[in-house]
Design a protein around this motif. Structure first.
Motif: not given
Length: 241
Positions: A21-25, A43-58
């Motif tokens: 997950x970390x590598x592909x993210x 571009x807006x990118x929103x990612x939620x990990x399996x633990x519920x942690x938010x990762x985003x890029x805009x």
């Protein structure tokens, strides 16, 4: 020797899943950044990990503005599509209603005896039967209405007769009571020596008198001789005893 094709399925090992997950993210975020720079794309990118942690890029000024733009474009297109569909449905409904109105107007003109040339024999027979049925219903309704009004008038007449009878009875009672009060008042006045009591109707009867009958002295006697005036019974004529 090249790498083999990796089967896409969920990684059961939790540690390996987190590493992948970390590598592909990071690779996905890098590709999004490169795409925004090379192609000048927002571009807006929103990612939620399996633990519920938010990762985003805009790549734009802020994530909220980018999302607002997304909602405006997406829902605006959906609303436009819905409006187009509603307009099409409304137009179809309008065509159906217009056809029904045309049929009703044509039927009304036929009932009034207009535009009968285009009708065939069967249609004319059907129209005649409908008119006869409508005429019978109108006459039946009119008859029922007249009978109902007649019944109401008879009930009103009976009610007025009863009211008139009641008023007449009350008038007679009041007249009788007033006469009795007047009679008693006159009797009291008569006892006090003031006036005579009124005569009751039917107490005295008038008699027809002959004006030629004279009571008293007979002026037609030929002389004043008492012997002549007496008759055989010794009664002097001209006097009533």
């Amino acid at each position: 020797m090249g790498r083999g094709r990796v089967e896409l399925k969920r990684i059961e090992n939790k540690i390996n899943r987190q590493v992948t997950f970390a590598k592909r993210r990071n690779g996905l975020l890098k590709k999004a950044y490169e795409l925004s720079v090379l192609c000048d794309a927002e571009i807006a990118l929103i990612i939620f990990s399996s633990c519920g942690k938010l990762h985003e890029f805009c790549s734009g000024p802020s994530m909220s503005k980018t999302l607002e733009r997304y909602h405006r474009c997406n829902y605006g297109t959906m609303e436009a599509n819905h409006e187009d569909e509603d307009s099409q449905d409304n137009y179809q409904e309008y065509l159906k209603l217009k056809a029904k109105v045309d049929i009703l107007q044509q039927s009304q003109r036929n009932y009034l005896g207009e535009e009968l040339e285009r009708l065939g024999s069967k249609e004319l027979d059907r129209l005649e039967r409908q008119l006869d049925s409508s005429l019978r219903q109108v006459r039946s309704t009119k008859t029922r209405r007249m009978l109902s009004q007649l019944s109401e008038l008879q009930q009103k007449e009976q009610s007025l007769l009863e009211v008139n009878k009641s008023l007449k009875h009350k008038l007679e009672e009041s007249s009788s009571a007033a006469y009795q009060v007047s009679w008693k008042a006159n009797e009291r006045n008569f006892e006090n020596g003031q006036i005579m009591p009124p005569r009751r109707e039917g107490y005295f009867q008038s008699f027809d008198c002959n004006d030629n009958i004279q009571i008293g002295y007979n002026n037609e006697a030929p002389n004043d001789d008492p012997s002549i005036l007496q008759n055989a019974n010794g009664i002097i004529p001209g006097w009533m005893l």
